[in-house]
Design a protein around this motif. Sequence first.
Motif, PDB file in Angstrom:
ATOM      1  N   ASN A  82       4.125 -23.465 -19.822  1.00  8.77           N
ATOM      2  CA  ASN A  82       3.226 -24.916 -21.302  1.00  8.77           C
ATOM      3  C   ASN A  82       4.248 -25.983 -21.314  1.00  8.77           C
ATOM      4  OD1 ASN A  82       1.349 -24.448 -23.692  1.00  8.77           O
ATOM      5  ND2 ASN A  82       3.133 -24.748 -24.867  1.00  8.77           N
ATOM      6  N   GLU A  83       5.311 -25.683 -21.841  1.00  7.94           N
ATOM      7  CA  GLU A  83       6.609 -26.419 -22.354  1.00  7.94           C
ATOM      8  C   GLU A  83       6.526 -27.887 -21.428  1.00  7.94           C
ATOM      9  OE1 GLU A  83      11.216 -27.438 -22.145  1.00  7.94           O
ATOM     10  OE2 GLU A  83      10.068 -25.912 -20.745  1.00  7.94           O
ATOM     11  N   SER A 117       0.632 -33.518 -20.736  1.00  6.94           N
ATOM     12  CA  SER A 117      -0.657 -34.182 -21.807  1.00  6.94           C
ATOM     13  C   SER A 117      -0.463 -34.915 -22.267  1.00  6.94           C
ATOM     14  CB  SER A 117      -0.632 -32.622 -22.383  1.00  6.94           C
ATOM     15  OG  SER A 117      -1.935 -33.216 -23.210  1.00  6.94           O
ATOM     16  N   ARG A 118       0.941 -35.365 -23.223  1.00  9.03           N
ATOM     17  CA  ARG A 118       1.004 -36.326 -24.036  1.00  9.03           C
ATOM     18  C   ARG A 118       1.130 -37.948 -22.967  1.00  9.03           C
ATOM     19  NH1 ARG A 118       4.721 -32.655 -25.620  1.00  9.03           N
ATOM     20  NH2 ARG A 118       6.369 -33.693 -25.278  1.00  9.03           N
ATOM     21  N   GLN A 152      -5.987 -28.769 -17.770  1.00  9.12           N
ATOM     22  CA  GLN A 152      -4.519 -27.420 -17.418  1.00  9.12           C
ATOM     23  C   GLN A 152      -4.436 -27.182 -15.765  1.00  9.12           C
ATOM     24  OE1 GLN A 152      -3.707 -23.621 -19.133  1.00  9.12           O
ATOM     25  NE2 GLN A 152      -3.675 -24.893 -21.013  1.00  9.12           N
ATOM     26  N   TYR A 165       3.437 -28.288 -19.692  1.00 11.18           N
ATOM     27  CA  TYR A 165       2.126 -28.976 -19.164  1.00 11.18           C
ATOM     28  C   TYR A 165       1.735 -29.778 -20.948  1.00 11.18           C
ATOM     29  CZ  TYR A 165      -2.673 -29.495 -20.549  1.00 11.18           C
ATOM     30  OH  TYR A 165      -4.206 -30.405 -20.829  1.00 11.18           O
ATOM     31  N   GLN A 166       2.284 -29.604 -21.839  1.00  8.64           N
ATOM     32  CA  GLN A 166       2.717 -30.294 -22.980  1.00  8.64           C
ATOM     33  C   GLN A 166       3.044 -31.796 -22.495  1.00  8.64           C
ATOM     34  OE1 GLN A 166       1.087 -29.827 -25.745  1.00  8.64           O
ATOM     35  NE2 GLN A 166       0.322 -27.638 -24.612  1.00  8.64           N
ATOM     36  N   GLU A 213       8.355 -38.200 -21.303  1.00  6.10           N
ATOM     37  CA  GLU A 213       8.179 -37.925 -23.097  1.00  6.10           C
ATOM     38  C   GLU A 213       7.423 -39.807 -23.249  1.00  6.10           C
ATOM     39  OE1 GLU A 213       7.003 -37.695 -26.231  1.00  6.10           O
ATOM     40  OE2 GLU A 213       7.725 -35.951 -25.363  1.00  6.10           O
TER      41      GLU A 213
END
Length: 236
Positions: A104-105, A111-112, A128, A107-108, A175
């Motif tokens: 999840n880390e 996604s951002r 995903q 992928y998040q 990021e």
Amino acid sequence: MSDLATLRFFSTPAHACSYLEDHQATTLFVDPHARITPALYNDLTRMGFRRSGDYLYRPHCGPCQACIPARVRVMDFSPNRSQRRIMARNERLRVEVVEPRFTNELYQLYSRYIERRHGDGDMFPPSQEQFASFLMSSWSDTRFCCFRDEDDQLLAVAVMDQLADGLSAVYTFYEPNRPELSLGTYAILWQIRHCRDKALPHLYLGYWIRRCRKMRYKEAFQPLELLRQDVWGEYP
């Protein structure tokens, strides 16, 4: 076992080009049922093919020829003043090289990045399934290079494939809220240094496109070699 002599290729119908407005593109794909060995993957990369998931492809657009494969000649690379500042700015980042995985880390962050940096592109919206089918492969020697700050926050991930004569920089996501770190550039600089540490002569960067701003960044990593008419030669 497949080799270059027996390999089959397929081309797509013409479609809108992702990089140049008002252009049509055609993509050449390696037979998806072929058995891809490390040696064959290396040969195809040297011929200008790139990996997307389990698929190997290259542009096949007739007279256009705008997409030119590019690689850095690692042993002769010397960072310029701007790149040295970026390296100093990120010297406290910790890099963990791990097997490809879905978390999840990861992928998040992916996604951002897609939503903020490529919201107008073919990869939007992220999913995903897209993450796994694009970045992972059942046959490549792939690693995720995870860049973390002193608080263990994940800031960037460079996806790279090991080749016999270098590394292939498959994709980098980072990021989007930290533009002051120039994380995309730093990820390439780190991979160049990683190649040198492993005595690998080349970092393959994908396609350089002079008329596409998003793809011209490769010019900053010199000496850059370009594949023209099946021969690697120095930029420009």
